[in-house]
Design a protein around this motif. Structure first.
Motif, mmCIF file in Angstrom:
data_model
loop_
_atom_site.group_PDB
_atom_site.id
_atom_site.type_symbol
_atom_site.label_atom_id
_atom_site.label_comp_id
_atom_site.label_asym_id
_atom_site.label_seq_id
_atom_site.Cartn_x
_atom_site.Cartn_y
_atom_site.Cartn_z
ATOM 1 N N UNK A 139 0.668 -1.136 -0.051
ATOM 2 C CA UNK A 139 0.267 0.136 0.120
ATOM 3 C C UNK A 139 1.057 1.538 -0.023
ATOM 4 N N UNK A 140 2.906 0.950 0.452
ATOM 5 C CA UNK A 140 2.932 2.106 0.449
ATOM 6 C C UNK A 140 3.479 2.769 -0.843
ATOM 7 N N UNK A 141 4.045 1.738 -1.653
ATOM 8 C CA UNK A 141 3.883 1.855 -3.251
ATOM 9 C C UNK A 141 3.451 2.318 -3.447
ATOM 10 N N UNK A 142 1.876 1.750 -3.540
ATOM 11 C CA UNK A 142 0.334 1.975 -4.566
ATOM 12 C C UNK A 142 0.340 3.820 -4.422
ATOM 13 N N UNK A 143 0.204 4.041 -2.730
ATOM 14 C CA UNK A 143 0.259 5.899 -2.780
ATOM 15 C C UNK A 143 1.013 6.781 -3.214
ATOM 16 N N UNK A 144 2.529 6.137 -3.205
ATOM 17 C CA UNK A 144 3.213 6.965 -3.697
ATOM 18 C C UNK A 144 3.828 6.527 -4.849
ATOM 19 N N UNK A 145 3.290 5.714 -5.952
ATOM 20 C CA UNK A 145 2.703 5.599 -7.020
ATOM 21 C C UNK A 145 1.476 6.889 -7.893
ATOM 22 N N UNK A 146 0.636 6.500 -7.089
ATOM 23 C CA UNK A 146 -0.369 7.751 -6.877
ATOM 24 C C UNK A 146 -0.189 8.939 -7.225
ATOM 25 N N UNK A 147 0.474 9.733 -6.514
ATOM 26 C CA UNK A 147 0.765 10.216 -5.699
ATOM 27 C C UNK A 147 2.301 11.291 -6.608
ATOM 28 N N UNK A 148 2.760 9.825 -7.548
ATOM 29 C CA UNK A 148 3.416 10.506 -8.204
ATOM 30 C C UNK A 148 2.617 10.713 -9.285
ATOM 31 N N UNK A 149 2.132 9.670 -9.822
ATOM 32 C CA UNK A 149 1.519 10.109 -11.384
ATOM 33 C C UNK A 149 0.570 11.619 -11.247
ATOM 34 N N UNK A 150 0.141 12.445 -10.213
ATOM 35 C CA UNK A 150 -0.306 13.432 -10.162
ATOM 36 C C UNK A 150 0.994 14.963 -10.542
#
Length: 269
Positions: A139-150
């Motif tokens: 979930x840490x990786x998923x949240x970071x990927x989402x933020x970086x995509x923004x």
């Protein structure tokens, strides 16, 4: 718990980049007034943020804004101290059993370590313990990927919005072609929006996306270290073996010499 400190690499990088660009402009005979156009900044930032909001769910957008703080501050992590702490729990558990960690687990320095130790003390099956803690790591990786995509989206939109700003400026120039003396100045002013769009994309948005990913990678490694340590405690491994396993997570230059040195060759008879 990792302590936070200013990320001097990010701060210094921004100062160096902005200083290099402005310094080059001044050396070319320009002035700060050539690139200080609040209307161009309004077009680029307003248009970019608006496009990102259209592209991104609000919850993810808010998460990305919170993640931007991780770009400006750096967690001061000490994996060597964390390994020592885990070895202390391993030594206690080997002598007195897992149940003896019940009181000390609540004083663990890291919340992830505290949670893993409590699960182990409560008799959670090792397979289930791994699944639960690995889910949190994922979930840490998923949240970071989402933020970086923004931020990657913002980095893609900003140069295009800058071009739109330049075109809008040129439209105003075309409306005053009769005033030949102001045409050159008007065209130069029109292209400031392009500078803002390309600049903010390549100096802020895209680097921020990559820094968020790097922070998440470091955090995931620390939690994987913790998970391997707790799993080894549950398995009842010797603390020395646990230390040898966990020291693989340390940076190459900071590993103890004893763990990396090769055994001496036997002398020929």
């Amino acid at each position: 718990m990792a302590k936070l400190r200013p990320d001097f690499a990010t701060i210094g990088g921004l100062i160096l980049a902005a200083g290099g660009i402005v310094g080059g402009l001044l050396l070319e005979g320009g002035s700060l007034g050539d690139i200080t156009q609040y209307t161009a900044a309004l077009i680029v930032l307003g248009g970019t943020i608006g496009a990102v909001l259209v592209n991104t769910p609000m919850a993810q957008f808010r998460g990305a804004i919170r993640s931007f703080g991780k770009v400006m501050v750096e967690p001061h992590q000490n994996p060597a101290a964390l390994i020592d702490e885990i070895i202390g729990y391993a030594t206690t558990a080997r002598k007195n059993g897992l149940v003896s960690l019940e009181a000390s687990a609540e004083k663990a320095s890291d919340p992830f370590l505290r949670k893993a130790l409590n699960l182990a003390v409560d008799g959670c099956d090792l397979q289930e313990l791994r699944k639960m803690m690995e889910l949190e790591i994922d979930l840490i990786d998923a949240r970071a990927q989402g933020s970086s995509r923004v931020f990657e989206s913002a980095g893609g939109y900003a140069p295009t919005i800058g071009i739109i700003g330049a075109v809008l400026g040129l439209i105003q120039v075309m409306k005053h072609l009769a005033d030949t003396e102001s045409i050159g100045h008007g065209i130069a002013t029109a292209f400031v929006a392009t500078v803002y769009g390309v600049g903010v994309a390549n100096l802020v948005f895209l680097p921020a996306a990559n820094k968020i990913k790097a922070r998440a990678h470091d955090e995931m490694q620390m939690r994987e270290l913790i998970l391997e340590g707790v799993a080894s405690i549950v398995e009842g491994l010797n603390p020395k073996l646990i230390r040898a396993k966990l020291e693989a997570f340390l940076p190459e230059g900071s590993r103890p010499v004893s763990s990396t040195a090769k055994p001496p060759k036997a002398k020929a008879a």
